[in-house]
Write an enzyme that holds these catalytic residues in place. Structure first.
Site, PDB file in Angstrom:
ATOM      1  N   LYS A  64       0.864  -1.165  -0.113  1.00 42.33           N
ATOM      2  CA  LYS A  64       0.141  -0.131   0.068  1.00 42.33           C
ATOM      3  C   LYS A  64       0.732   1.311  -0.102  1.00 42.33           C
ATOM      4  O   LYS A  64       1.892   1.435   0.323  1.00 42.33           O
ATOM      5  CB  LYS A  64      -0.856  -0.068   1.200  1.00 42.33           C
ATOM      6  CG  LYS A  64      -0.354   0.143   2.618  1.00 42.33           C
ATOM      7  CD  LYS A  64      -1.117  -0.189   3.727  1.00 42.33           C
ATOM      8  CE  LYS A  64      -0.135  -0.126   4.804  1.00 42.33           C
ATOM      9  NZ  LYS A  64      -0.992  -0.625   6.217  1.00 42.33           N
ATOM     10  N   ARG A 162     -10.998  -0.250  14.447  1.00 41.47           N
ATOM     11  CA  ARG A 162     -10.726   0.454  13.097  1.00 41.47           C
ATOM     12  C   ARG A 162     -11.620  -0.145  12.067  1.00 41.47           C
ATOM     13  O   ARG A 162     -12.924   0.158  12.413  1.00 41.47           O
ATOM     14  CB  ARG A 162      -9.288   0.059  12.643  1.00 41.47           C
ATOM     15  CG  ARG A 162      -8.832   1.533  11.964  1.00 41.47           C
ATOM     16  CD  ARG A 162      -7.302   1.704  11.745  1.00 41.47           C
ATOM     17  NE  ARG A 162      -6.694   0.367  10.938  1.00 41.47           N
ATOM     18  CZ  ARG A 162      -5.446   0.439  10.507  1.00 41.47           C
ATOM     19  NH1 ARG A 162      -4.617   1.346  11.064  1.00 41.47           N
ATOM     20  NH2 ARG A 162      -5.045  -0.752   9.568  1.00 41.47           N
ATOM     21  N   HIS A 194      -6.767  -7.360  12.570  1.00 42.95           N
ATOM     22  CA  HIS A 194      -5.329  -6.508  12.747  1.00 42.95           C
ATOM     23  C   HIS A 194      -5.283  -6.230  14.120  1.00 42.95           C
ATOM     24  O   HIS A 194      -6.291  -5.784  14.928  1.00 42.95           O
ATOM     25  CB  HIS A 194      -5.867  -5.150  11.754  1.00 42.95           C
ATOM     26  CG  HIS A 194      -4.437  -4.570  11.768  1.00 42.95           C
ATOM     27  ND1 HIS A 194      -3.398  -5.173  11.204  1.00 42.95           N
ATOM     28  CD2 HIS A 194      -4.299  -3.147  11.299  1.00 42.95           C
ATOM     29  CE1 HIS A 194      -2.405  -4.194  11.064  1.00 42.95           C
ATOM     30  NE2 HIS A 194      -2.865  -3.181  11.128  1.00 42.95           N
ATOM     31  N   ARG A 250       0.964 -10.888   6.974  1.00 46.36           N
ATOM     32  CA  ARG A 250       0.984  -9.665   6.319  1.00 46.36           C
ATOM     33  C   ARG A 250       2.251  -8.669   6.846  1.00 46.36           C
ATOM     34  O   ARG A 250       2.107  -8.031   7.613  1.00 46.36           O
ATOM     35  CB  ARG A 250      -0.291  -8.843   6.488  1.00 46.36           C
ATOM     36  CG  ARG A 250      -1.416  -9.658   6.184  1.00 46.36           C
ATOM     37  CD  ARG A 250      -2.986  -8.809   6.133  1.00 46.36           C
ATOM     38  NE  ARG A 250      -2.949  -8.000   7.442  1.00 46.36           N
ATOM     39  CZ  ARG A 250      -3.522  -8.526   8.512  1.00 46.36           C
ATOM     40  NH1 ARG A 250      -4.100  -9.840   8.782  1.00 46.36           N
ATOM     41  NH2 ARG A 250      -3.683  -8.016   9.424  1.00 46.36           N
ATOM     42  N   TYR A 296      15.764  29.881   8.252  1.00 45.92           N
ATOM     43  CA  TYR A 296      14.642  30.789   8.623  1.00 45.92           C
ATOM     44  C   TYR A 296      14.802  30.785  10.255  1.00 45.92           C
ATOM     45  O   TYR A 296      14.666  29.659  10.911  1.00 45.92           O
ATOM     46  CB  TYR A 296      13.244  30.128   8.292  1.00 45.92           C
ATOM     47  CG  TYR A 296      13.107  30.303   6.971  1.00 45.92           C
ATOM     48  CD1 TYR A 296      13.362  31.341   6.044  1.00 45.92           C
ATOM     49  CD2 TYR A 296      12.607  29.152   6.046  1.00 45.92           C
ATOM     50  CE1 TYR A 296      13.003  31.547   4.667  1.00 45.92           C
ATOM     51  CE2 TYR A 296      12.457  29.410   4.570  1.00 45.92           C
ATOM     52  CZ  TYR A 296      12.511  30.569   4.157  1.00 45.92           C
ATOM     53  OH  TYR A 296      12.381  30.770   2.775  1.00 45.92           O
ATOM     54  N   CYS A 343      13.530  23.935   5.321  1.00 45.76           N
ATOM     55  CA  CYS A 343      12.731  24.670   4.563  1.00 45.76           C
ATOM     56  C   CYS A 343      11.843  23.733   3.413  1.00 45.76           C
ATOM     57  O   CYS A 343      12.073  22.773   3.569  1.00 45.76           O
ATOM     58  CB  CYS A 343      13.874  25.596   3.792  1.00 45.76           C
ATOM     59  SG  CYS A 343      14.853  26.447   4.782  1.00 45.76           S
ATOM     60  N   ASP A 345      12.393  23.204   0.206  1.00 48.57           N
ATOM     61  CA  ASP A 345      12.973  22.559  -0.619  1.00 48.57           C
ATOM     62  C   ASP A 345      14.549  22.160  -0.288  1.00 48.57           C
ATOM     63  O   ASP A 345      15.295  21.508  -1.042  1.00 48.57           O
ATOM     64  CB  ASP A 345      13.335  23.390  -1.806  1.00 48.57           C
ATOM     65  CG  ASP A 345      12.272  24.107  -2.427  1.00 48.57           C
ATOM     66  OD1 ASP A 345      11.076  23.140  -2.668  1.00 48.57           O
ATOM     67  OD2 ASP A 345      11.923  25.458  -2.213  1.00 48.57           O
TER      68      ASP A 345
END
Ligand code: PLP
Length: 403
Positions: A64, A162, A194, A250, A296, A343, A345
């Site tokens: 997944k 869940r 699960h 799994r 920053y 930052c 990038d």
């Protein structure tokens, strides 16, 4: 570090596993300045390790979320080569993508909403999970529409709260499924659940869930269901809770070479090798003066004259902002800490007085550097999130591909 031909020269002079680790600098990756290599040999070896622990149970490779960020199709193929007989996808669209890429093996998808493409799953030979009556109805409608009998895994909620039918809902789901089997619309091939805390094997919820699962199995079998596979274990269950193995395990995170949790062991203890290695090339190297603020907000200040290197990866690429003054990066021969804020990038590393040049390689995590689990510890998260969030601006380059 000094390279006349750039970083690829390193790989050419190094033998063994580190040659694979230095491979992957395709022209696109070199130009981007970053690459996530995906070591499919390591993936197969990790899977073999899990299969050994599973002690006779079949193995489902969970792919997944783009194979936890590693690349869906190459990982799925390598997993089947490595002995997995099943592939696990959360979303029906992920399962469909596997088939449309020509990937074989048994495939199970387990997270559908009303209106999900059940018909597309059935026509592509994908098994579907059913947790509730509405889903059984939609799957039966898809079976009627396509003329394909659905292979269904009924999911029990044994305590995670869940997905899955609660013990109160389970008898009705089982008997409805039995009726639909008699009509020839579905075949219940799996019963599953699960675990909430398999990463803490002694947590009392584990034994409780195992018991609730046994009751759910007993009830389904008494109602006449004859499943081919019962399954409950994730990686942590596979490696740490033998009673959870049943017929099929799994495996996700362990296949990608990361630890499912500290109580189970480190990746190294468990004999797992990292599959993803994230590397980058320095975009800038320069001296700054003592007292200069870095990045920053100036949350880092150079304590003396120093050399800083600029790594062209940021939070847009999945480097967590929580890594400010914390994330480890191997650069210029030593593990450094991200200097100041992350930052969008880029991040800065303080190299002290060590030598470096623009274009030099750094290892963010993976083979030969800090691990994704080290990043997780530094950022207050789990290794799963570190690898899965590496974004699409980072080219994925499979290495260790079988010819
Ligand atoms: C993601 C997932 C797994 C794999 O979990 P790991 O901890 O990565 O091994 C197994 N089963 C289900 C239902 C999952 O959602």
């Amino acid at each position: 570090m000094r390279h006349t031909e750039g970083v690829s020269a390193v790989g050419e002079t190094t033998a063994g596993p580190s040659a694979a680790q230095h491979a992957g600098w395709t022209p696109e990756a070199r130009a981007r300045g970053a690459v996530a290599t995906v070591d499919l040999d390591a993936l197969r070896s990790n899977l073999a390790r899990c299969a050994e622990a599973a002690d006779g149970a079949q193995v489902m490779a969970v792919v997944k979320a783009d194979a936890y960020g590693h690349g869906l199709v190459p990982c799925a193929r390598a997993a089947l080569e490595g002995g997995a007989t099943w592939l696990g996808a959360a979303l029906p669209t992920e399962a469909i993508a596997l088939r449309d890429a020509g990937v074989g093996g048994r495939v199970l998808t387990w997270l559908a909403v009303p209106g999900a493409p059940f018909a597309g799953c059935l026509t592509r030979d994908v098994d579907v999970s059913v947790s509730a009556l509405w889903a059984l109805e939609e799957v039966c409608a898809a079976a009627r529409a396509t003329g394909v009998r659905a292979r269904v895994h009924l999911k029990a909620d044994t305590g995670l709260s869940r997905n899955g039918a609660t013990p109160d809902e389970w008898p009705a789901l089982v008997s409805a499924a039995r009726v639909m089997e008699a009509e020839g619309l579905v075949e219940v091939v799996g019963l599953w659940s699960h675990l909430a805390s398999a990463d803490a094997p002694t947590h009392p919820s584990v034994a409780r869930q195992l018991d609730v699962f046994d009751e759910a199995l007993g009830l389904a079998e008494a109602a006449g269901l004859r499943p081919e596979v019962r399954h409950l274990a994730n990686s942590a269950g596979t490696l740490g809770v033998p009673r959870s193995h049943h017929d099929l395990v799994r495996v996700g995170i362990a296949m990608y070479g990361l630890s499912p949790g500290a109580d189970i062991g480190t990746a190294r203890d468990l004999g797992l090798r990292p599959v993803m290695t994230l590397r980058a090339r320095l975009a800038s190297v320069k001296r700054i003066r003592a007292g200069a603020g870095v990045s920053y907000g100036h949350e880092y200040t150079a304590s003396r004259d120093t050399t800083v290197g600029l790594v062209p990866l940021g939070y847009a690429d999945g480097i967590p902002r929580a890594a400010a003054n914390a994330g480890p990066i191997l650069a210029a021969g030593a593990v450094r800490t991200v200097a100041g804020r992350v930052c969008m990038d880029q991040v800065v590393v303080d190299l002290g007085d060590d030598e470096a040049e623009p274009g030099d390689e750094v290892v963010v995590f993976g083979a030969g550097g800090p691990s994704a689990d080290d990043w997780a510890a530094a950022c207050g998260t789990i290794g799963y999130e570190i690898v899965t969030r590496i974004g699409p601006r980072v080219p994925r380059v499979p290495v260790g591909v079988t010819p």
